[in-house]
Enzyme design. Structure first.
Site, PDB file in Angstrom:
ATOM      1  N   GLU A  23       0.816  -1.220   0.000  1.00 56.87           N
ATOM      2  CA  GLU A  23       0.000   0.000   0.000  1.00 56.87           C
ATOM      3  C   GLU A  23       0.848   1.268   0.000  1.00 56.87           C
ATOM      4  OE1 GLU A  23      -0.507  -2.611   1.963  1.00 56.87           O
ATOM      5  OE2 GLU A  23      -2.593  -3.237   1.758  1.00 56.87           O
ATOM      6  N   PHE A  37     -10.608  -8.180  14.017  1.00 53.44           N
ATOM      7  CA  PHE A  37      -9.541  -8.529  13.093  1.00 53.44           C
ATOM      8  C   PHE A  37      -9.335  -7.406  12.071  1.00 53.44           C
ATOM      9  CE2 PHE A  37      -8.235 -10.629   9.050  1.00 53.44           C
ATOM     10  CZ  PHE A  37      -6.944 -10.935   9.446  1.00 53.44           C
ATOM     11  N   GLN A  38      -8.118  -6.981  11.913  1.00 54.68           N
ATOM     12  CA  GLN A  38      -7.733  -5.899  11.003  1.00 54.68           C
ATOM     13  C   GLN A  38      -8.490  -4.595  11.271  1.00 54.68           C
ATOM     14  OE1 GLN A  38      -7.673  -7.528   6.923  1.00 54.68           O
ATOM     15  NE2 GLN A  38      -5.548  -8.119   7.276  1.00 54.68           N
ATOM     16  N   LYS A  93     -17.154  -1.737   6.195  1.00 59.82           N
ATOM     17  CA  LYS A  93     -17.526  -2.719   5.176  1.00 59.82           C
ATOM     18  C   LYS A  93     -19.033  -2.766   4.937  1.00 59.82           C
ATOM     19  CE  LYS A  93     -16.384  -7.473   3.861  1.00 59.82           C
ATOM     20  NZ  LYS A  93     -15.705  -8.714   4.292  1.00 59.82           N
ATOM     21  N   MET A  99      24.238  10.021   2.363  1.00 59.94           N
ATOM     22  CA  MET A  99      24.029  11.332   2.984  1.00 59.94           C
ATOM     23  C   MET A  99      24.343  11.284   4.474  1.00 59.94           C
ATOM     24  SD  MET A  99      23.416  14.451   2.481  1.00 59.94           S
ATOM     25  CE  MET A  99      22.391  15.025   1.134  1.00 59.94           C
TER      26      MET A  99
END
Lengths: 552, 75
Positions: free
Chosen positions: A51, A113-114, A163, A465
């Site tokens: 993602e 969950f999630q 959902k 750097m």
């Protein structure tokens, strides 16, 4: 008509003119992806590997086109994976609309969950965010989200959709076009005239142009003002391309790694005209010694930027494009050739060795072969600063880089977005080996969509750097900055069915680049460079910008 | 120094998080906080700010930008 929530999302996107979505499916967005199956003619959905890559790609899409980038992700880890991408866009004022799925409302607040409270997580890194609570609100929230992302100072907006709302049915009526955000009030006429007078009497003015010039599409107005009053233009990292670099008034990069003459010009100037810029510490060094003898005009659409990092004499809060136009109309035509030639005389006489495999020569050659109208996308670190110093960028939206957040791993995802948005343009992805390793999983996306991105990989086997800072400021104590040569990038390229070529000198580089161009296939061109090669000039952190180290 | 921030805001908890979040990030302290529903969609928010060596104008400019803050002032 009645639609499901998922269909309403897609219809609203169509209504906003969206045709490209970057995303990754998951449990909470299964209904959204199910609806997308029926809308496949309306949208190109680009499936990334992660993602974070999807958000960076949406960001690259947005920066290279000026349109809002759109991204889908699932709940929980899908949502948290978007965070770095959203923060990157937030710091650089890039318009994004990120949709995340959420667990059904009946499971909210139960550590399901999630489940993650992504609106709470993203409060400080979004311009605005929403948790949709009812299907009736969905169309108006999406429309407001696009309006918010695109109006005023642009930025990312997140919409979290449970959902059950994707599957619920609700009323949706098509609205034909994008509604404009609220108009910014024009700058007060008296203030404007004071600024005009200050410009007219100034002997040593400098325009300090920031990313806001590009966001506002105000390059023509900037050009008009600079040309008419003969005012040189210094660029921040975010504004590269807003003023043609081959013009004598162009001073290029200012700040920590700015050109010597540019930093000195700013320091000596008697008037700074800051346009869509925010006096970042990487530009001003130290607040009190930045342009100490100058009066300051600050033009910005975001009132909260004015006076935030530096006190200003002429605060011009308003639309950058209109304000520049008004100034350009009102200022007197002036010849400032003495000031300009005195700046030019400050430039160091550089003795470039023409055959050296140096960053300057590598970038010049790459631009010559790939073309100066290509879109340059960088990662973060030494290679990014070399690109900012040495690449010629003559038009806006051709130099995409993570300026504010400094996100290593930004570049590959952003290159994907830029190439998808600009199939007819060459995309030159400039990377260091450290940044490249962070998100090189997206090579699979490059391969899947057959994107002919050319990656110029500066391999110095170190986190260059940070290593340079350790060299200069930590007594060469190179703590954890050595990467060694444990990755064979050529094999990595071929594992993803991409081309690879290694270059140790300019002749090899030339051959590799010509081959890359003619193959029209993604190619990783690995340039082996010395880890002792530093970025110069460098202003030590917290020092005034005329205090430059110009080399070891 | 202490000053009272008074705002008309959306009648949602989100706005309280946004406003208190920016107050925290800009390094201000709060002496008290009070939010009360005024109409169906609007609430009145009052926060007593406590601070030293800071510009309250900067904070106001940030708070003004939120979509769900309708009016804000320092009394």
């Amino acid at each position: 008509m009645e639609y499901t929530g998922a269909e309403i999302v897609l219809n609203c996107l169509k209504e906003q003119g969206v045709n490209t979505i970057f995303g990754y499916p998951g449990g909470a967005v299964i209904p959204l992806y199910d609806a997308l199956f029926n809308y496949h003619q309306d949208f190109l959905h680009v499936l990334t590997c992660h993602e974070q890559g999807a958000v960076h790609a949406a960001d690259g899409y947005a920066r290279s086109t000026g349109k809002a980038g759109v991204c889908f992700a699932t709940s929980g880890p899908g949502a948290t994976n978007t965070v770095t991408g959203i923060a990157t866009a937030y710091m650089d004022s890039v318009p994004l609309v990120v949709f995340t799925g959420q667990v059904p409302q009946s499971l909210l607040g139960r550590d399901s969950f999630q489940e993650i409270d992504i609106t709470a997580v993203t409060f400080p890194i979004t311009k605005y965010n929403y948790l949709v609570k009812s299907i009736e609100d969905l169309p108006s929230i999406i429309r407001e989200a696009f309006r918010t992302a695109m109006s005023g100072r642009k930025g990312p907006v997140l919409i979290d959709i449970p959902k059950n709302i994707f599957t619920a049915k609700g009323e949706y009526i098509t609205i034909s076009m994008f509604t404009e955000g609220k108009k910014t009030a024009p700058v007060d006429d008296n203030l404007l005239w004071e600024a005009v007078k200050a410009i007219d009497v100034s002997k040593k003015p400098v325009i300090y142009a920031g990313g806001g010039v590009i966001h506002a599409g105000a390059e023509p107005e900037l050009w008009e003002l600079a040309k008419k009053a003969s005012i040189p233009v210094a660029n921040t990292l975010m504004s590269l391309g807003c003023f043609p670099m081959n013009h004598p008034l162009s001073l290029g990069l200012v700040g920590m790694h700015g050109h010597k003459e540019t930093n000195l010009a700013v320091t000596e100037s008697d008037l700074i005209i800051a346009v869509g810029a925010r006096f970042s510490d990487r530009v001003i060094g130290t607040k009190d010694k930045f342009a100490p003898g100058a009066r300051i005009i600050h033009i910005d659409i975001d009132g909260s930027e004015i006076g935030k990092n530096k006190e200003v004499d002429f605060p011009l809060e308003g639309n950058v494009k209109d304000t520049l136009k008004a100034l350009a109309d009102k200022v007197c035509e002036k010849d400032r050739s003495r000031w300009l030639s005195s700046i030019r005389s400050l430039a160091p006489k550089v003795k470039q060795q023409p055959d050296a495999f140096s960053p300057a020569n590598i970038l010049a050659l790459a631009q010559r072969i790939v073309g100066t109208d290509s879109i340059i996308v960088t990662e973060v670190g030494q290679h990014q600063m070399w690109a900012a110093q040495y690449c010629r960028v003559d038009s806006p939206r051709r130099f995409l880089t993570s300026g504010g957040l400094g996100t290593m791993g930004y570049g590959l995802g952003a290159s994907i977005g830029a190439q998808i948005a600009n199939p007819d343009k060459k995309v030159l992805h400039i990377a260091g080996d450290g940044s490249f390793r962070m998100n090189c999983n997206e090579l699979a996306t490059v391969s899947k969509y057959r994107l002919p991105i050319i990656t110029l990989l500066f391999n110095n086997g170190s986190l260059g750097m940070v290593r340079q800072w350790q060299d200069l400021f930590q007594e060469k104590r190179y703590s954890q900055t050595d990467l060694t040569d444990d990755v064979d990038y050529m094999k990595l390229a071929s594992a993803y069915r991409l081309n690879g070529a290694k270059a140790e000198n300019l002749a090899q580089l030339r051959e590799a680049l010509f081959k890359a161009i003619s193959s029209e296939k993604a190619t990783i061109v690995e340039c082996m460079i010395d880890k002792e090669t530093g970025v110069y000039p460098i202003v030590p952190p917290g020092m005034p910008i005329d205090n430059m180290l110009t080399g070891r | 120094m202490e000053k009272l921030l008074v705002a008309k805001v959306s009648n949602e908890i989100d706005v309280l998080m946004r406003v208190s979040g920016i107050i925290r990030r800009k390094g201000f302290s709060m002496k008290s906080i009070h939010m009360e529903q005024a109409t169906e969609n609007q609430a009145n928010l009052k926060i007593m700010l406590s601070y030293q060596d800071k510009s309250v104008d900067q904070l106001m400019n940030q708070i003004k930008k939120y979509n769900d803050v309708y009016e804000v002032s320092i009394v």
